[in-house]
Enzyme design. Sequence first.
Site, PDB file in Angstrom:
ATOM      1  N   CYS A   1       0.869  -1.136  -0.014  1.00 34.42           N
ATOM      2  CA  CYS A   1      -0.040   0.101   0.201  1.00 34.42           C
ATOM      3  C   CYS A   1       0.711   1.011  -0.082  1.00 34.42           C
ATOM      4  O   CYS A   1       2.153   1.291  -0.214  1.00 34.42           O
ATOM      5  CB  CYS A   1      -0.933  -0.124   1.147  1.00 34.42           C
ATOM      6  SG  CYS A   1      -0.081   0.347   2.680  1.00 34.42           S
ATOM      7  N   GLY A   2       0.156   2.340   0.047  1.00 33.77           N
ATOM      8  CA  GLY A   2       0.836   3.475   0.620  1.00 33.77           C
ATOM      9  C   GLY A   2       0.174   4.040   1.690  1.00 33.77           C
ATOM     10  O   GLY A   2      -1.121   3.967   2.107  1.00 33.77           O
TER      11      GLY A   2
END
Length: 727
Positions: free
Chosen positions: A2-3
């Site tokens: 993810c971020g």
Amino acid sequence: MCGFSACISLPEASINGHNSCTECAKTPGNRETERDLEANGGVAKGLAADLQASLHLITHRGPDDTGIWISANEQAGLAHCRLSINDLSSAGRQPFHSSDNRIHAVVNGEIYDYDRLRHECETRHNYPFQSDSDSELILALYNIYGAPDFLTHLRGEFAFVLYDARQGTQRVIAARDRYGIKPLVYTRLGSKLLVASEAKAFLPLGWKPRWDVRAIADAGWMFDDRTLFRGVRKLLPGHYLDITEQGGGRQVKYWDAEYEDKSKPETRTIDEMVSGVREMLVESVRLRLRADVPVGIYLSGGIDSCAIAGIVTELARKEKVKIGNEEATRVTCFSVAFPERSGFDESRIAERTAAWLGVKTIKKTITEEALAQDFADAVFHCEHHHFDLNFVAKFALSTLSREHGVKVVLTGEGADEHFAGYPYFPAEFLREADEALPDSPLSQNNALRNEMFKAVEREMKAIWRRAGATAYEDKPASPSIAGVGAATMSDNLLAWHPTATLFAPWLQTRQGDYDCRRTVLGSHASDVQARMRSRWHPLHTAMYMWNKNSLANVLLSCLGDRTEMAHSVEARTPFLDHHLTAYVNRLPPSVKLRYGAESENGDLGPTWTESSMALQSLNEKWILRQAVRPYITDELYKRKKHPFLAPTRWIKDGPLHRMFKTLLTPRAVEQLGFVNYATIQEAMDIAWGEKADAKAFRLLVYCGAWVTLSQRMGVAKADASDWEATI
């Protein structure tokens, strides 16, 4: 994978300010907490909107879902964009929350050995999991073991921010995996600490970027926790940031690499060591095949990625191990090809390997037009300059896997770093006899070893000059308790650092006669330098320095996470499993580099020449070759290491020449504030055509990256005040 982006109010004791993250609790999909957000009015809405905008700038890291949580005690805001890999259901959404809703986290990466760890948490400690996501293990293990002990249980690549709101223990922990495979940067803005996967995520939160010209000029961005941007720091690999109400924040080391005492004789047989490497590598690959989506492989013409492909193929066919969510016997491989006439193309070897294994391979040809077209986008995602266009090719490769519906790939990064695959390791191998294997040929013959040492140093400097790097000649040893080998390795690590003539006169004056080797050596603590001098063999010192510097800050960034996640592709690195590397680090130097081993080097490629006789007499990654012999072709087993580099010779008035002329205008270069345009103008004249100057071409690549970041991220023009970078 993810971020994430986070806003944390720092303790008043540490900043003498007041809280700015004054928001309320919010969990995506929870109507009750959403009503609380409404009741709190515009301030909470404002931060939520800022965090959402922050995620928008890094949505390439997680296009599948987003979530924002803002604490009820007005201390923290956590935001997450999701790339769904394990547990594709809504239960895998982040931020994660403990069952008592007092511990919260956003996690980027993968935690391996998930089934065993989860079973242990559930059966021994009665931990109530709320999802089937491996990332939730962060919460579980922290709840059970506390910090920093929970970090020792994590196996994989990760970066995360955890907020513990329990009364009396309120703290924030931001942590990064042991090798820095996953990125994490942070900065302070007034009373707020901002943490994110990429610096661009800070822009909607009020950050105004400026250059850290000292970190650029003294190479600090490559060797310590600085970045190209003033006040923005990287969390170092194997470290965590600990922020408490009582004591403010500090960066703490929780793990470091260790090597065997060089004077300790080896008692294991060669066969035992080979079997140990093979067993641990196969297990590392096996663990990284677990996913709820398809898994592929990035396949080059080198032994590392081809060995991974061979191991995966055998696991699928003989042990019926699933390749991600697929019960298949053929893994899909992806590779890139450069124009064959360039001498940098390895795609045909990759294709022959794929045919031998019986696997599917998909190839993307990297043309000059593609490099010119993708350059700016690749730089924007990497957020730093690089000496070669290979990162643009890696950027393009990741479009290929995504286009074919593959979110996860295995790669070969980390093998050269731990099995001594790079051409600057042999000199340090030859610097001292290998006392662990006193009967080895070079330990028995000091005269031969010393003669080869001098020859390898000469050959390596010739390689640097041909490639357009800086070959340092007769520089006096920099004072250091790490010893002369560490100082020499510093020269190798600085070979790709821009020379002072690229910088503006005011910056050259400020820098004076500063020796950048001080930056390299200063990045290592005094106790580490002491081990370099007295405990470790010089080869292991060199490998440690490379892994802490160039691997973490360059290769795993622009040739790893940043160019892969630019296209929402998660890469997994079996060779960087810390159980495997701990075993390999304890092996004697003479099984990593082996003199006189039977070797037919075949095509020498763009790096080696017929005159590199001393270098060619050493078989790099020897024990790895033996360990993966059952999984690779004879051609690969005998082939010399070929670095993944892009061509540097391109025609005048071609796509790259036109792109750089358009990008590097006098106005654009002068707007940087720290570059000497006359140097760029001169480089532009000699960097093209049949007699192209490789060093001049690399200057254009450096400056092109800075101009791109200046324009894309709105970086202010540098001046003398940017010489001092603070946080």
